[in-house]
Design a protein around this motif. Sequence first.
Motif, short mmCIF file in Angstrom:
data_model
loop_
_atom_site.label_atom_id
_atom_site.label_comp_id
_atom_site.label_asym_id
_atom_site.label_seq_id
_atom_site.Cartn_x
_atom_site.Cartn_y
_atom_site.Cartn_z
N GLN A 191 -1.21 -5.95 -2.66
CA GLN A 191 -0.46 -4.84 -3.26
C GLN A 191 -0.75 -4.70 -4.75
OE1 GLN A 191 3.74 -4.64 -2.17
NE2 GLN A 191 3.36 -5.75 -0.27
N GLY A 192 -1.66 -5.49 -5.26
CA GLY A 192 -2.02 -5.42 -6.66
C GLY A 192 -2.70 -6.71 -7.09
N SER A 193 -3.56 -6.61 -8.10
CA SER A 193 -4.30 -7.77 -8.59
C SER A 193 -3.52 -8.58 -9.62
CB SER A 193 -5.64 -7.33 -9.20
OG SER A 193 -6.45 -6.69 -8.22
N THR A 194 -2.47 -7.98 -10.16
CA THR A 194 -1.61 -8.67 -11.12
C THR A 194 -0.17 -8.42 -10.71
OG1 THR A 194 -1.40 -6.81 -12.65
CG2 THR A 194 -3.31 -8.28 -12.95
N ILE A 208 1.54 -13.89 -5.19
CA ILE A 208 0.72 -12.68 -5.14
C ILE A 208 -0.60 -13.05 -4.48
CG2 ILE A 208 -0.24 -10.78 -6.45
CD1 ILE A 208 2.80 -11.08 -6.65
N VAL A 209 -0.87 -12.43 -3.35
CA VAL A 209 -2.03 -12.80 -2.53
C VAL A 209 -2.99 -11.62 -2.48
CG1 VAL A 209 -2.80 -13.54 -0.24
CG2 VAL A 209 -0.60 -14.35 -1.15
N GLU A 210 -4.27 -11.95 -2.63
CA GLU A 210 -5.31 -10.93 -2.51
C GLU A 210 -6.47 -11.53 -1.74
OE1 GLU A 210 -7.43 -9.40 -6.07
OE2 GLU A 210 -6.54 -7.47 -5.49
N ASN A 211 -6.89 -10.83 -0.69
CA ASN A 211 -7.97 -11.32 0.18
C ASN A 211 -7.66 -12.73 0.71
OD1 ASN A 211 -9.52 -8.96 -0.22
ND2 ASN A 211 -10.34 -9.80 -2.13
N HIS A 212 -6.41 -12.91 1.14
CA HIS A 212 -5.96 -14.16 1.76
C HIS A 212 -5.94 -15.35 0.80
CE1 HIS A 212 -6.26 -12.02 5.56
NE2 HIS A 212 -7.51 -11.71 5.26
N TYR A 232 -1.60 -15.32 -8.13
CA TYR A 232 -0.52 -15.54 -9.10
C TYR A 232 0.71 -16.06 -8.36
CZ TYR A 232 -2.92 -12.95 -12.83
OH TYR A 232 -3.81 -12.54 -13.79
N TYR A 233 1.54 -16.79 -9.05
CA TYR A 233 2.81 -17.23 -8.47
C TYR A 233 3.84 -17.44 -9.57
CZ TYR A 233 1.54 -21.96 -10.01
OH TYR A 233 1.21 -23.05 -10.77
N VAL A 234 5.10 -17.39 -9.19
CA VAL A 234 6.20 -17.63 -10.12
C VAL A 234 7.31 -18.35 -9.36
CG1 VAL A 234 7.49 -15.50 -9.68
CG2 VAL A 234 7.61 -16.60 -11.93
N PHE A 242 9.66 -11.89 -17.73
CA PHE A 242 9.51 -12.17 -16.29
C PHE A 242 8.04 -12.15 -15.89
CE2 PHE A 242 9.06 -10.36 -11.98
CZ PHE A 242 9.62 -11.39 -11.25
N TYR A 243 7.33 -11.10 -16.25
CA TYR A 243 5.93 -11.00 -15.85
C TYR A 243 5.07 -12.04 -16.56
CZ TYR A 243 6.76 -6.82 -13.10
OH TYR A 243 7.22 -5.94 -12.14
N SER A 244 5.45 -12.42 -17.76
CA SER A 244 4.70 -13.45 -18.47
C SER A 244 4.89 -14.83 -17.86
CB SER A 244 5.14 -13.48 -19.94
OG SER A 244 4.85 -12.27 -20.58
N SER A 245 5.95 -15.00 -17.08
CA SER A 245 6.23 -16.30 -16.47
C SER A 245 5.35 -16.58 -15.25
CB SER A 245 7.70 -16.40 -16.07
OG SER A 245 8.01 -15.47 -15.04
N PHE A 246 4.64 -15.58 -14.74
CA PHE A 246 3.73 -15.81 -13.62
C PHE A 246 2.55 -16.65 -14.08
CE2 PHE A 246 6.04 -12.44 -11.62
CZ PHE A 246 5.83 -12.59 -10.27
N GLU A 247 2.14 -17.56 -13.23
CA GLU A 247 1.00 -18.41 -13.51
C GLU A 247 -0.16 -18.03 -12.58
OE1 GLU A 247 1.70 -22.59 -13.84
OE2 GLU A 247 3.81 -22.29 -14.33
#
Length: 250
Positions: A185-188, A218-222, A226-228, A242-247
């Motif tokens: 659903q998105g790359s970031t 956040i999954v892309e191509n299986h 990113y995760y939080v 919030f968005y900056s807390s994703f690793e």
Amino acid sequence: MKRFVCDKCKAPIRKWNIVCYSCSYTNTHLARRLKIARELKAIFAIALIVGSIALCNSLLLFPWQWGARRNKQVILEYAEEHYPDAKIIDKEFNSAKFFVWNNFMDCIVFECDNIEFGITAEGGKILVDGYCGARAIAQFDKIIQTGFFEPREIEARTNYNFIDNYYELYPYTGGLVVMISVADQGSTPREVGWLYDFYKYWQNEASFLKSYDVWIYIVENHKTIYYVDFKDRDPLLNENEFYSSFERDD
């Protein structure tokens, strides 16, 4: 009774004969009818055999299915005692298969109070009563799936780990771990678009819980990119925080 006559000499011939005894003429139309009749008879016989096998299998009547019959009986007796209003919606009798390697567990899926759950038995004993677990999952699916995802036409996979005993707690108010997987659903995280709205929504809806721990992947191509992880005791974040807390998962 319909009489059959020879196409050539019009002499009566027997129903299933194609050669006339009077003139020895081979009646081709009768030959075709006889062939069709034999084919239909064979098809009917095959269908009868296959249907009989399917019926015996569904009723667990074969000798090697005695274990499945016993498991079925104990499941139905257990359900009648604990969930008398439950309706059967599906069955899976692994031990009823002719070749059984290592799975002798049988399960019947029921519906009760608008909740689908399975009861599993093995060796004539109940192993799993899935009602309370399914009820707890339904409680939080109503909050996340029905309350947030479905109105926004969002597709995301959600799993739950219950820290406390959901058999004794309903509605469940104990500790909860929620894992949400968002695929393609998105790359970031920002590109996904709805994550911060969910974060605020969950903070409000989950206030009754003793504790919670939410993981978003956040999954892309299986592959997770990113995760939080945010918890009930963490300070509230604004959108940028919030968005900056994703690793990034490298």
